[in-house]
Design an enzyme around this catalytic site. Structure first.
Site, PDB file in Angstrom:
ATOM      1  N   ASP A 114       5.939   2.595  10.893  1.00 44.88           N
ATOM      2  CA  ASP A 114       6.889   3.698  10.783  1.00 44.88           C
ATOM      3  C   ASP A 114       6.372   4.917  11.543  1.00 44.88           C
ATOM      4  O   ASP A 114       5.222   4.933  11.992  1.00 44.88           O
ATOM      5  CB  ASP A 114       7.159   4.028   9.309  1.00 44.88           C
ATOM      6  N   ASP A 146       6.775   5.525  -5.368  1.00 45.09           N
ATOM      7  CA  ASP A 146       8.161   5.194  -5.726  1.00 45.09           C
ATOM      8  C   ASP A 146       8.537   3.766  -5.324  1.00 45.09           C
ATOM      9  O   ASP A 146       9.709   3.397  -5.336  1.00 45.09           O
ATOM     10  CB  ASP A 146       9.136   6.206  -5.099  1.00 45.09           C
ATOM     11  N   HIS A 180       8.091   2.328  -2.337  1.00 44.80           N
ATOM     12  CA  HIS A 180       8.466   2.051  -0.936  1.00 44.80           C
ATOM     13  C   HIS A 180       7.383   1.244  -0.240  1.00 44.80           C
ATOM     14  O   HIS A 180       6.203   1.338  -0.591  1.00 44.80           O
ATOM     15  CB  HIS A 180       8.793   3.339  -0.170  1.00 44.80           C
TER      16      HIS A 180
HETATM   17  C1  F6R Z   1       2.493   4.135   6.034  1.00 42.95           C
HETATM   18  C2  F6R Z   1       3.470   3.522   5.176  1.00 42.95           C
HETATM   19  C3  F6R Z   1       3.625   3.901   3.752  1.00 42.95           C
HETATM   20  C4  F6R Z   1       2.315   3.972   2.986  1.00 42.95           C
HETATM   21  C5  F6R Z   1       2.578   4.412   1.565  1.00 42.95           C
HETATM   22  C6  F6R Z   1       1.290   4.532   0.778  1.00 42.95           C
HETATM   23  O1  F6R Z   1       2.600   3.585   7.344  1.00 42.95           O
HETATM   24  O2  F6R Z   1       4.179   2.713   5.647  1.00 42.95           O
HETATM   25  O3  F6R Z   1       4.463   2.976   3.119  1.00 42.95           O
HETATM   26  O4  F6R Z   1       1.705   2.714   3.020  1.00 42.95           O
HETATM   27  O5  F6R Z   1       3.229   5.638   1.561  1.00 42.95           O
HETATM   28  O6  F6R Z   1       0.519   5.561   1.330  1.00 42.95           O
HETATM   29  P1  F6R Z   1      -0.995   5.738   0.915  1.00 42.95           P
HETATM   30  O7  F6R Z   1      -1.697   4.520   1.350  1.00 42.95           O
HETATM   31  O8  F6R Z   1      -1.440   6.950   1.696  1.00 42.95           O
HETATM   32  O9  F6R Z   1      -1.016   5.938  -0.557  1.00 42.95           O
END
Ligand code: F6R
Length: 261
Positions: A67, A136, A138
């Site tokens: 992303d 959440d 995602h």
């Molecule tokens: C980043 C991404 C997000 C993260 C998620 C968790 O490329 O795709 O889905 O993996 O927001 O972020 P962290 O690892 O920083 O807790």
């Protein structure tokens, strides 16, 4: 879905790096799916150490990030193309241009999404996808309510995700972009092996839904229950709300080492 609970975060990095090392040994041209964020850093640190020790090479491999924020200027330290370069790509021997990401500065964002899908497909698809998970639920930036069949597209970030990510922007919520380009859930589901890393108490609810909840667009990561080869690597804190926690521990303890993940 295989759930592996390890007390040390470093051990998570070792296990994921083992899987990537084995993949590259049998397929040096492998295509890796690379998440940004803090969760995969242990994996990238371990891989960088193994590369420095001559144990693994990425010279023929390709990479695709998940992303990108829309509108962050080139060279901005939090632009995901910059981040992945800093935390991983520049520390190993990927060829020039071997790692690609969605173009959040394109004048035609929809066309950029379509061409990103084409690029992944043209490379033969992702062999191993590293994922994190948002509080959440995602994965990539597929926020709650995302189509479970979605493809790479423009999304609006939830307030929760922007609050979570403000730590990367000097705790200034207003500095966190509101929009992003993200691989869709349908895109991610085409990866051949998915390795999701989640650590810390803050991820426990999302992990509970991911592993044991009902499949629902409200917890987008639950779509992974339909994937034939997903490995979820957790520390104790992220695993604390799992109902079958003892079963997952026993299963992994009795698994022969040669089987890998
Ligand atoms: C980043 C991404 C997000 C993260 C998620 C968790 O490329 O795709 O889905 O993996 O927001 O972020 P962290 O690892 O920083 O807790």
């Amino acid at each position: 879905m295989e759930v592996v609970i390890l007390p040390e975060i470093e051990a998570i990095g070792v296990l994921a790096a083992d899987a990537i090392g084995e993949l590259l040994a049998r397929k040096p041209t492998a295509v890796l799916g690379l998440a940004t964020g803090s969760s995969p850093l242990v994996v990238y640190d371990e891989l960088a150490a193994r590369w420095a020790a001559g144990k693994v090479s990425f010279a023929q491999a390709r990479g695709f990030t998940l992303d990108e924020y829309v509108g962050l200027p080139a060279g901005h330290p939090e632009r995901y193309r910059t981040v992945i370069d800093t935390v991983f790509v520049s520390r190993v021997d990927f060829g020039k241009g071997a790692v690609d990401g969605p173009d959040g500065l394109a004048s035609d964002l929809r066309a950029a999404c379509a061409s990103y899908e084409d690029a992944i497909h043209g490379a033969g698809g992702v062999d191993l996808q590293i994922l994190g998970i948002g509080t959440d639920g995602h994965i990539a930036f597929n926020e709650p309510g995302s189509s479970l069949a979605s493809r790479t597209r423009i999304k609006t970030l939830t307030k929760q995700t922007r609050v979570d990510n403000a730590r990367f922007f000097g705790d200034d919520l207003d500095a966190v972009p509101t929009h992003c380009l993200t691989q869709g859930l349908g895109t991610i589901m085409e990866a051949r092996h998915i390795v999701l890393v989640a650590t810390g108490r803050g991820k426990a609810e999302a992990v509970h839904h991911l592993v044991e909840g009902a499949v629902s667009a409200m917890w987008p990561a639950t779509i992974l229950q339909h994937h034939p080869h997903v490995t979820v690597l957790l520390d104790d804190a992220a695993a604390r709300r799992l109902q079958l926690v003892d079963y997952y521990r026993e299963t992994y303890l009795s698994k022969p080492h040669w089987q890998g993940i």
